[in-house]
Design a protein around this motif. Structure first.
Motif, PDB file in Angstrom:
ATOM      1  N   UNK A  97      13.177   4.924  -2.005  1.00 26.51           N
ATOM      2  CA  UNK A  97      14.073   6.073  -2.187  1.00 26.51           C
ATOM      3  C   UNK A  97      14.744   6.027  -3.559  1.00 26.51           C
ATOM      4  N   UNK A  98      15.123   4.823  -3.983  1.00 32.35           N
ATOM      5  CA  UNK A  98      15.774   4.707  -5.296  1.00 32.35           C
ATOM      6  C   UNK A  98      14.826   5.149  -6.408  1.00 32.35           C
ATOM      7  N   UNK A  99      13.550   4.750  -6.300  1.00 33.76           N
ATOM      8  CA  UNK A  99      12.574   5.144  -7.323  1.00 33.76           C
ATOM      9  C   UNK A  99      12.353   6.653  -7.285  1.00 33.76           C
ATOM     10  N   UNK A 100      12.306   7.209  -6.087  1.00 35.32           N
ATOM     11  CA  UNK A 100      12.098   8.664  -5.966  1.00 35.32           C
ATOM     12  C   UNK A 100      13.274   9.402  -6.593  1.00 35.32           C
ATOM     13  N   UNK A 101      14.492   8.978  -6.248  1.00 37.15           N
ATOM     14  CA  UNK A 101      15.673   9.640  -6.808  1.00 37.15           C
ATOM     15  C   UNK A 101      15.655   9.539  -8.342  1.00 37.15           C
ATOM     16  N   UNK A 102      15.283   8.357  -8.856  1.00 38.11           N
ATOM     17  CA  UNK A 102      15.274   8.158 -10.310  1.00 38.11           C
ATOM     18  C   UNK A 102      14.047   8.792 -10.968  1.00 38.11           C
ATOM     19  N   UNK A 103      13.069   9.219 -10.164  1.00 36.60           N
ATOM     20  CA  UNK A 103      11.860   9.837 -10.726  1.00 36.60           C
ATOM     21  C   UNK A 103      10.957   8.834 -11.429  1.00 36.60           C
ATOM     22  N   UNK A 104      10.837   7.616 -10.852  1.00 31.73           N
ATOM     23  CA  UNK A 104      10.007   6.574 -11.481  1.00 31.73           C
ATOM     24  C   UNK A 104       8.754   6.326 -10.619  1.00 31.73           C
ATOM     25  N   UNK A 105       7.552   6.486 -11.203  1.00 34.61           N
ATOM     26  CA  UNK A 105       6.321   6.257 -10.423  1.00 34.61           C
ATOM     27  C   UNK A 105       6.152   4.784 -10.081  1.00 34.61           C
ATOM     28  N   UNK A 106       5.452   4.543  -8.952  1.00 33.34           N
ATOM     29  CA  UNK A 106       5.384   3.177  -8.435  1.00 33.34           C
ATOM     30  C   UNK A 106       3.965   2.620  -8.399  1.00 33.34           C
ATOM     31  N   UNK A 107       3.906   1.297  -8.431  1.00 33.35           N
ATOM     32  CA  UNK A 107       2.675   0.564  -8.134  1.00 33.35           C
ATOM     33  C   UNK A 107       3.005  -0.257  -6.891  1.00 33.35           C
ATOM     34  N   UNK A 108       2.219  -0.010  -5.811  1.00 28.62           N
ATOM     35  CA  UNK A 108       2.595  -0.568  -4.512  1.00 28.62           C
ATOM     36  C   UNK A 108       2.070  -1.993  -4.314  1.00 28.62           C
ATOM     37  N   UNK A 109       2.991  -2.911  -4.086  1.00 34.32           N
ATOM     38  CA  UNK A 109       2.628  -4.311  -3.826  1.00 34.32           C
ATOM     39  C   UNK A 109       3.372  -4.756  -2.564  1.00 34.32           C
ATOM     40  N   UNK A 110       2.902  -4.300  -1.387  1.00 33.28           N
ATOM     41  CA  UNK A 110       3.629  -4.599  -0.151  1.00 33.28           C
ATOM     42  C   UNK A 110       3.605  -6.085   0.198  1.00 33.28           C
ATOM     43  N   UNK A 111       4.701  -6.576   0.777  1.00 38.06           N
ATOM     44  CA  UNK A 111       4.786  -8.006   1.100  1.00 38.06           C
ATOM     45  C   UNK A 111       5.029  -8.286   2.585  1.00 38.06           C
ATOM     46  N   UNK A 112       6.053  -7.665   3.183  1.00 35.20           N
ATOM     47  CA  UNK A 112       6.415  -8.036   4.553  1.00 35.20           C
ATOM     48  C   UNK A 112       6.913  -6.795   5.315  1.00 35.20           C
ATOM     49  N   UNK A 113       7.344  -7.014   6.550  1.00 33.53           N
ATOM     50  CA  UNK A 113       7.862  -5.940   7.422  1.00 33.53           C
ATOM     51  C   UNK A 113       6.894  -4.742   7.454  1.00 33.53           C
ATOM     52  N   UNK A 114       7.459  -3.519   7.319  1.00 28.77           N
ATOM     53  CA  UNK A 114       6.593  -2.329   7.440  1.00 28.77           C
ATOM     54  C   UNK A 114       6.059  -1.895   6.067  1.00 28.77           C
ATOM     55  N   UNK A 115       6.100  -2.818   5.089  1.00 31.05           N
ATOM     56  CA  UNK A 115       5.772  -2.404   3.712  1.00 31.05           C
ATOM     57  C   UNK A 115       4.305  -2.036   3.507  1.00 31.05           C
ATOM     58  N   UNK A 116       3.413  -2.652   4.288  1.00 31.17           N
ATOM     59  CA  UNK A 116       1.991  -2.305   4.121  1.00 31.17           C
ATOM     60  C   UNK A 116       1.739  -0.861   4.551  1.00 31.17           C
ATOM     61  N   UNK A 117       2.349  -0.469   5.662  1.00 28.91           N
ATOM     62  CA  UNK A 117       2.134   0.935   6.063  1.00 28.91           C
ATOM     63  C   UNK A 117       2.859   1.863   5.088  1.00 28.91           C
ATOM     64  N   UNK A 118       4.027   1.443   4.610  1.00 29.30           N
ATOM     65  CA  UNK A 118       4.706   2.267   3.595  1.00 29.30           C
ATOM     66  C   UNK A 118       3.802   2.470   2.388  1.00 29.30           C
ATOM     67  N   UNK A 119       3.074   1.406   1.998  1.00 32.75           N
ATOM     68  CA  UNK A 119       2.230   1.527   0.803  1.00 32.75           C
ATOM     69  C   UNK A 119       1.134   2.584   1.046  1.00 32.75           C
ATOM     70  N   UNK A 120       0.620   2.638   2.275  1.00 30.17           N
ATOM     71  CA  UNK A 120      -0.386   3.667   2.594  1.00 30.17           C
ATOM     72  C   UNK A 120       0.229   5.063   2.444  1.00 30.17           C
ATOM     73  N   UNK A 121       1.442   5.223   2.980  1.00 30.49           N
ATOM     74  CA  UNK A 121       2.091   6.548   2.890  1.00 30.49           C
ATOM     75  C   UNK A 121       2.368   6.908   1.430  1.00 30.49           C
ATOM     76  N   UNK A 122       2.882   5.941   0.669  1.00 30.33           N
ATOM     77  CA  UNK A 122       3.266   6.238  -0.718  1.00 30.33           C
ATOM     78  C   UNK A 122       2.060   6.614  -1.569  1.00 30.33           C
TER      79      UNK A 122
END
Ligand code: UDP
Length: 479
Positions: free
Chosen positions: A372-397
């Motif tokens: 959310x912070x990156x979205x608000x700041x308008x900064x594109x991301x490179x997804x490197x998921x590590x733990x919790x629900x981050x792998x599914x988040x990376x698919x969504x992102x």
């Protein structure tokens, strides 16, 4: 009778507490006649940062009352594993929460109890007292689709998720491979799995689910949730998207932060920022690959590095704060990259960094607050998921929201230097990078509009608070 009350019961990790306190602030700002009480248990894992945060909020927003639940002695066999403790703590606190809610309700009408989904054990308590009980979901609407659908997946198979090699077709989101599901969901015999299923089922029965996101970011997921498709065998409660709820208030003094001072001297949008949440720890071999990849990419970088865990420990160790960067990074790396990069130890003021004009890309672990912070700041991301629900988040992102690029990683999550080099360069200077940059800028505009007057998140927030009056048939007047 004292003013009507809303009780919030967060899970005590910073990523969960901050967004819930932001919700508490909103409630206070828009409904100052309500009393807002936030339950605070001792930290399941002592980090020290919570105490400081709570005292800062108490000083700056005294209208929010932090109710410190008493310390209890933990059973001798209480698990030391993070997620077991996370769900286990609220279970131990059931009698105390019961007593506390009762004593509040003698003096005041409790309009709503809002539980972090990890505080699920309190659901039976608040509902047994007939209190309207809502859940606060600290991840996004897409992750909520998956979360609510867990009970359907559970009922459809008797196998463990770790034994399935298949894609789940979850309504509202792209297909998710079984290996991408949160690791805590892999084995149905574990307590943590049972807790998640119980939470998903209680959420579906609650008075509503508040999501830290905004409609414009996750339109398909929101529509699917509201159509009831993620809970196929029963009703779905109202879904309220009131975000982005991200840390506000105290700004970092640019003169005090080494990172911000350094960024001031860098060209616009030239720096890639690498930061992996509050628990992202890499082994030494992985740190070396990142360093080599960054150097070869020839991009400017700002990199937050945690001390790697000792050889015999797992990723869950946060490592100690005192360590020598030269000893864990490739020989001569810091000296060779001095003109292009800055490496800082352990922690950096992430939101202020993302909002700095010199930052043009973000390598992230896909934690939802960071997203959310990156979205608000308008900064594109490179997804490197590590733990919790981050792998599914990376698919969504990557696949659905299109605000991030994917990184090639091996099955155990290892990323080699060539992949870091290629994708960091693509993010900062390539065509795919340009496409995600344009998309995230669009989302940034939508994020701001969502929280403006009459924006979708404000509309949802007022729908939520209005529902508190509907529940209370004995009261005619609005608060
Ligand atoms: N954060 C920060 N500096 C750091 C690491 C993290 O300010 O060096 C903040 C970040 O801005 C975000 C939060 O910590 O607000 C991390 O939350 P997220 O949900 O992204 O990940 P988690 O730590 O819960 O895995």
């Amino acid at each position: 009778m004292e003013p009507a009350t809303v009780v919030l019961y967060p899970f005590l990790a910073m990523g969960h507490l901050v967004s819930m306190v932001e919700l508490a602030k909103l409630i206070h700002i828009h409904h100052p006649s309500l009393s807002v009480i936030v339950f605070i248990t001792p930290e399941p894992y002592e980090t020290g940062s919570i105490t400081k945060y709570v005292s800062t909020i108490s000083a700056t927003t005294p209208a929010i009352t932090f109710h410190h639940l008493p310390t209890i002695s933990l059973p001798p066999d209480f698990s030391s594993e993070f997620t077991d403790r996370a769900f286990g703590f609220p279970k131990l606190y059931i009698p105390i929460v019961h007593k506390t809610l009762l004593s509040i309700s003698y003096k005041s009408t409790i309009k709503a109890v809002i539980l972090d989904f990890i505080s699920n054990a309190a659901f039976s308590v608040s509902t047994s007292l007939n209190l309207p009980t809502y859940y606060f979901y600290t991840s996004g609407a897409s992750a909520l689709c998956e979360f609510l659908y867990l009970t359907t997946i559970h009922n459809a198979t008797s196998k463990n998720i770790e034994d399935l090699d298949m894609y789940f077709d979850i309504p509202g989101v792209p297909p998710i491979h079984s290996t991408y599901m949160p690791a805590v969901m892999f084995n149905r015999e574990t307590d943590v799995y049972k807790n998640f299923i119980d939470t998903a089922s209680n959420m579906a029965k609650s008075s509503g689910i508040i999501v830290n996101s905004f409609v414009g970011l996750e339109e398909r997921a929101v529509e699917t949730l509201r159509d009831g498709k993620c809970v196929p065998d029963g009703p779905t409660p109202p879904i309220y998207l009131t975000g982005p709820l991200i840390a506000s208030g105290k700004q970092v003094d640019p003169d005090e932060s080494e990172c911000l001072k350094w960024l001031n001297s860098q060209p616009t949008k030239s720096v890639v920022f690498l930061c992996f949440g509050s628990m992202g720890v890499f082994k030494k071999e992985q740190l070396k690959e990142i360093a080599n990849g960054l150097e070869k990419s020839e991009q400017r970088f700002l990199w937050v590095v945690r001390n790697p865990p000792p050889e015999d420990q797992s990723m869950s160790s946060l490592g100690s704060k005192e360590f020598d960067l030269d000893a864990i990074l490739p020989e001569g790396f810091l000296a060779r990259t001095r003109d292009k990069g800055l490496v800082v130890k352990t922690w950096a003021p992430q939101l202020a960094i993302l909002c700095h004009d010199s930052v043009g890309g973000f390598v992230t672990h896909c934690g939802w607050n960071s997203t959310l912070e990156a979205v608000v700041a308008g900064v594109p991301m490179l997804a490197w998921p590590l733990y919790a629900e981050q792998r599914i988040n990376s698919v969504f992102l990557v696949q659905e929201l299109k605000v991030a690029l994917a990184l090639k990683m091996s099955a155990d999550g290892f990323v080699n230097a060539e992949a870091v080099e290629e994708m960091v360069r693509e993010l900062m200077a390539g065509l795919e990078g340009r496409a995600v940059r344009e998309r995230v800028l669009e989302m940034s505009v939508k994020a701001k509009a969502a929280v403006d007057d009459s924006g979708s998140s404000q509309v949802d927030f007022f729908r939520l608070t209005k529902s508190w009056n509907h529940h209370d048939k004995s009261l005619n007047s609005d608060f």
